[in-house]
Every structure is written in C-alpha cells, then in structure tokens.
Design a protein around this motif. Sequence first.
Motif, PDB file in Angstrom:
ATOM      1  N   SER A  64       0.561  -0.933   0.178  1.00 47.37           N
ATOM      2  CA  SER A  64      -0.052   0.128   0.254  1.00 47.37           C
ATOM      3  C   SER A  64       0.692   1.513   0.262  1.00 47.37           C
ATOM      4  O   SER A  64       0.477   2.499  -0.988  1.00 47.37           O
ATOM      5  CB  SER A  64      -0.817   0.013   0.464  1.00 47.37           C
ATOM      6  N   GLU A  65       2.645   1.929   0.467  1.00 50.26           N
ATOM      7  CA  GLU A  65       2.378   2.522   0.683  1.00 50.26           C
ATOM      8  C   GLU A  65       4.119   2.374  -0.218  1.00 50.26           C
ATOM      9  O   GLU A  65       5.021   3.607  -0.556  1.00 50.26           O
ATOM     10  CB  GLU A  65       3.436   1.756   2.376  1.00 50.26           C
ATOM     11  N   SER A  66       4.190   1.375  -0.961  1.00 54.87           N
ATOM     12  CA  SER A  66       4.825   1.014  -1.957  1.00 54.87           C
ATOM     13  C   SER A  66       4.806   0.564  -3.318  1.00 54.87           C
ATOM     14  O   SER A  66       3.619  -0.186  -3.432  1.00 54.87           O
ATOM     15  CB  SER A  66       6.057   0.665  -1.371  1.00 54.87           C
ATOM     16  N   ARG A  67       5.873   0.345  -4.189  1.00 56.68           N
ATOM     17  CA  ARG A  67       6.044  -0.682  -5.574  1.00 56.68           C
ATOM     18  C   ARG A  67       6.965  -1.343  -5.650  1.00 56.68           C
ATOM     19  O   ARG A  67       7.873  -0.862  -5.679  1.00 56.68           O
ATOM     20  CB  ARG A  67       5.100   0.327  -7.066  1.00 56.68           C
ATOM     21  N   VAL A  68       7.058  -2.488  -5.744  1.00 61.53           N
ATOM     22  CA  VAL A  68       7.556  -3.101  -6.216  1.00 61.53           C
ATOM     23  C   VAL A  68       8.293  -3.879  -7.260  1.00 61.53           C
ATOM     24  O   VAL A  68       7.551  -4.224  -8.101  1.00 61.53           O
ATOM     25  CB  VAL A  68       7.956  -4.911  -4.928  1.00 61.53           C
ATOM     26  N   ILE A  69       9.602  -3.548  -7.916  1.00 61.93           N
ATOM     27  CA  ILE A  69       9.281  -4.357  -9.622  1.00 61.93           C
ATOM     28  C   ILE A  69       9.724  -5.243  -9.582  1.00 61.93           C
ATOM     29  O   ILE A  69      11.394  -4.804  -8.831  1.00 61.93           O
ATOM     30  CB  ILE A  69       9.971  -2.884 -10.078  1.00 61.93           C
ATOM     31  N   VAL A  70       9.938  -6.220 -10.071  1.00 63.99           N
ATOM     32  CA  VAL A  70      11.248  -7.763 -10.360  1.00 63.99           C
ATOM     33  C   VAL A  70      11.356  -8.041 -11.351  1.00 63.99           C
ATOM     34  O   VAL A  70      10.549  -7.642 -12.217  1.00 63.99           O
ATOM     35  CB  VAL A  70      10.411  -8.593  -9.408  1.00 63.99           C
ATOM     36  N   VAL A  71      12.768  -7.650 -12.548  1.00 67.73           N
ATOM     37  CA  VAL A  71      12.683  -7.864 -13.524  1.00 67.73           C
ATOM     38  C   VAL A  71      13.706  -9.129 -13.247  1.00 67.73           C
ATOM     39  O   VAL A  71      15.127  -8.803 -12.837  1.00 67.73           O
ATOM     40  CB  VAL A  71      13.770  -6.663 -13.919  1.00 67.73           C
TER      41      VAL A  71
END
Length: 717
Positions: A241-248
């Motif tokens: 809810s407080e951040s965005r996680v991006i996985v590559v």
Amino acid sequence: MATRTKRFQSTRVVAVGGLVAAGLAAGAGVASGSTGPDDGRRAPARAASDEPTQVVMVRAPEVEDRNEVIALGLDITEHATQRGIEVVLHDAQDAQALEDAGFTWTVTVDDLEALTARNRKADERYAASVARSALPSGRTSYRTYDDYLADMNRLARLYPTLTKPLTLPNPTVLGERIRGLEISADAPDVRDGKPVFLLMGAHHAREWPSAEHTMEFAFDLLQSYYDRDRDVRNRARRVLSESRVIVVPVVNVDGFRISRSAQPMGDFSRFDYEMKRKNCSVSATTTPEFLGGTCADNPAGRQRGTDLNRNYPGFWGGGGASTNFLSDTYRGDGPGSEPETDAVRQLISERSVTVMISNHTYSNLVLRPPAIAATGKAPDEPQLKALGDAMAAQNAYTSQASYQLYDTSGSTEDWSYWITGGYGYTFEIGDEGFHPAYEEAVVGEYLGEAPADGVGRGGNQEAYWLAAEAAADDAQHSRIRGSAPAGKTITVSRRTVSPTSPVIQPDGSVGDPLLYEDFLVTSYATDRGGRFTLDVNPSTRPLVAGRYGRYPEAPPQGPVTLVNPPDVPPVGGSETTTFEVQGLPAADNGYAVVSIGWPSDDPTAYDWDFTVLGPDGTPVGSGATLANPEVIRIPDPQPGTYTIVADNYKGGDAAHDWSGEVTFESPDPPVDTGVKEAWLVSCTDRQGRVLGTREVVVDRGEVAGVGEICRRSSLKR
C-alpha cells in the motif's frame, strides 16, 4: 598458511571442433578484468582438454593487490574476500603469469569439471526426491527463461489488481524483450506517486540463482498479501500500500537463454557456453577472426559480448573493467552503449526507485557504493551502511562498500545511486559457484536454511523484505506535496550531464572523462483532485553533493607499541598479540594504522603475514604481501580490544622476528560542495498544456510544498 601451489607442468593442447575451428588460431587477448595494454596473455582458448581446470584463491589481502591480479588478464571468477581473489587456471601459462607477478595461491577447486558434474547430479537427485520445496513457488530446479515468463504470466492472472506486467523499453541485441512484474496495491495505476523497490537478477547470464531469488520474492509478496497469518498479511499489505515493488528476474535475456540451454562442459573454456557471462553484442573493436556465427556458436564463443555490469555510464571507463572485447569484464564500446543497460536506465529514470538491489553470484556479500575507491565515501554512507548491515544480518553475508573488494567501474548501483540518489546494492549470493546445487544456492540461501550459511536468520527472503520496507520509509527519501484539480498530471523532472571516470585506453594510457546525459522524470495523475504526495529521491545528486566524513570530537589516540610474545612460532605457525583502541571522550580515531616489520631485505627468505581481528572477533584488515613492513589501515576503528594474528609464513626466527606499532589519525572531514540541484515540478492538462511549474530543492527525509501547482500564475517567468 599454504605455500605456493604449482599444479600445471605443461601448456595444454587445444582441441577444436564445430563452426569455430578456424577462428581459434588467433586465440589472443586479455582475459577478465585487464585495464592495461594487451600484453599478449590470451583469454581461455581451449575447447577441450584431458587435464582438469582448477580454481585457486590468490593471496591478495589489499584492494590494490586484488586490482593487480585483475589487471594480469587472467580468468577472474569475481569471487573475492579480504584475503584474496579467485582465479580459474586453465593451463601452465596462467599459473606462470601469477608466479611471475609474485603471487601465491591455494587450490579451492582441484577439478572444476568434476565439481560441475557433481552439482548437476545433486540437482537431479533433489528434484527427483522433493515434490515441492519450501520456496514460495515450490520450485525444485532452476528455471528456463520460458519458465520465468510463464511464472510472471501466472502471477498476473492470479493477482490482477496487485500486478502489472512490465516490458522494458528496448529489445535486447537479439530482439528479445526484457520482462518484469510490477507489484503493488492497485498495481495498474503506475502514476500513483509511490516509492519503488527494484529487484533485478541475471545481469550476468551464468548467475542463475540471482534470477531465482528475484522471482521467488514476487511469489512471496503476493502470497503473503492473503496469508492466514495476520502478521505476515499485515506486513505485505503495508509494503504494497505504501510502495511499489518491481521485479526483473532476467536482465541479460540473450545471454541467459544461451547459458541455460547450453551443453554442459563446466570448465570455463571459450566454448563452455553454460558459463557465458555477457550479452550478445559484437564490439566495433572485434578483430576479423572472431566475427561471424551466432551468439550461441561463434569464433569468440562465450566471450562475445559486453559485461552489462561494467557498461553503466556512472564512472564508466575506470578500473575493474577491461578494454578488450574478449574479456568477461569488457566494458563495451561506450558508456551505456548496450540496449539492456539502457533499458534499465530508462526504467529507473522514469520511476522513483528509492531502493535497488541487483542480484549476482557469488561471495556472500552485500555491497554498497562506492564501487571505486577514488570516488570517496558516499554522502549517505551512514544510511547505506545501516541498511546494508541490517540485510546482511539476515543472510550472514558480509556488508561492505564495493570498492573494498576491488574497483568496479560502470556498475548498476554506482550509476543508480550517484545519479538518482536511490540507495543501490549488489547481493553476491552464496559462497560456491555461479549456479551450484539448487538446494543450497536457491532454497537454502533464499529461506536461510541449511546448507546455507545464514541458517535460522531469515535468508535473502527477509533481507528483501527489509529493502522493500526501507523503500517506503519516508526518512530514506524525499516528498513533494501540493494540490491539483482532477484530470491533471504532475511531473517531477531533472536533466543532468555527468562525467564518466577518466577513461583508460587500450594501450593503458588514461584519457579525459566523457560526458553523458540523464533525464529523470516521473509523473502522477490527479484523477480525483485535491492534495497529493509524491515520493521522490533528493533533488541534489549525490555525485555533486559531496562526500561523507565527520569532524573530530577529540584528538586521535597516541601511538601504541605492539608487544611481541616470547619465543618464535615455527614456520607455518602463528602467535597473537593485542592492542586497545580508545573511544570518546578520550580519543576520536578516524583510522588505525598497523605497521609491522622485521629485519630482512629478502622477502623470498623471510616473510610474516598479519591479520587484525576487531573486538567482535571478525577480521578488519590483513597484511599478507611481500612488503616489509606490512601496513594495515583500518577505517573508523571501534573502541575495544583488537587481536593481531602473526603468521610465520617463511623463515621467521629470533634474528628475523617482527616488531611494530599502531598509530592513529583523525577522521576525514566531510566534503560539502554547497551545490544544490532542483526538481522541476510541473502541472499539465489533458491536452499537454503546462499550467504551472515550480523549482523545488528537497533533501533526504524532507518534505517540500508546491502549493496549488496548476495555477497559471505559478508559471516561471
């Protein structure tokens, strides 16, 4: 202390087959890490041999020593410790090069091909005996690239509101797309103003666990969001809810596909494609005999391509990267020249990436900027170290600045941190091999279970959770607040020009730095109107802000004469002595300098080595060169009792016993340039018309207000 090991007695005969036969005759060029002229030492040029390949740990206790080993042009695994650096010895010529340079070593892998075969058998047994592992995904074996695509698609289908498939902007050299997954509450709304934690794997193709760990954390986050355990569920919901996680998971798609599908050889020779590290670009400097063929079958073999983690423009062209196209650490034809590197740069430039981790193998390390010693400590050194130490406490890795191993120019975290201000780290996963047995390198290291070192601590799983929480922590980045009507777009941007390192030329000379441009821009959509908060990195780049230091609060401690115990240990034996380091208010020590010598002008006849252990018993410095005296410099020594272990490496006796002292220096003062850079905050309507702008200077942990940014009267004049 082991003596020099001379395993190889004759140069190996090269046997060649397939498409590449004609191209092998040249077989010349500097191998991994060379930053000097091409001295004629070749990169690994054999395709097969009846003599096993060895891995050795070269005794190189100082950063300068390890840089020197790299510059010899040998096949460096990049596994290093504070005592030495690992090298692959393909034949007698490699061993002779080390010996001629005055280095000694111990054998860590006597038969690399046999070890690779054992790991493969272990993987087969594990996959056959375990229906489902304890990993979030339940995997029991290494994924193929198609497996990664399938898993990301599967998660996107199962969690449509929490995920958004991501395609990076550039295709790879071979035209593949680099895929990832965005994970957040209401994930499709990419213009939500949240801070970003970016987790990446497989910049280096052969480092398969790096991609596995990245993918597992995606499963972890999404499964935890609906976990029956309230604490687990609440933690995931707070993060998303407080951040965005991006996985590559796989940055180097071309190289990974080749490595993962190659016929195993396990010897690191030129045509051991399973050990391919680089991408598939063909350098403009490639000589004719190495042209032609495909990336998976060509005269240069696995050595075709550019090391993506030496190609980022931040400090590109300096030490720790090669100018030779055959080297595993070839830096590329220019700063940021590779499409894969540029794709990651664009991703980071278009999002507020407040914490980034680039996963690699291997060395059990959590590395932070700077990656080049001459850069000086990062202005955020205390914060970078605190988070690095916290993550390392979960996986039992060593937390340190990257340059403490050896110089590495053009690395991911160095560009990301010094240009954007987002914290950047490299994880070196595991302590044995680039893709060793799955049960240990993936299951054990990720979960913190046996046989990994960090048993019971939480593993990389918990370390990544800490990184995601740090990305959302308001104290670790900056915020911009204001208000805007519905239907407007708020954009935060900055255009900068930065220098690379002074560029090392192929002949070893050093040229001027090159300039490169970055355009950082993130957008926020005011769908409902009203007040907004944008999470951003500080407006001033760390590159221009200054360097970390502190003013002394007391004089440094006076010198201490070391007490040599009675008697002399036999050659190969050791003895210990101690000294005390004072703290405030008595003394403020920025450095402790241990200097120990002995009566001799012949290092081949008499040689002592020394290791310094800190108050907690861990090594904080060592001197094991041929120098006399040995000088060990310890930054920011903590108060307490230090132990020196003196090893009688060669010839020490009563007439050639050691003596020494410890002197102390004040800390380096901080460097504050006084230069402040601003974010340009602008408001546009649906037609793209600019309604208002503000220039905002905001530091880490601060909040800057822009008021009603969309009023036309706010336009700059």
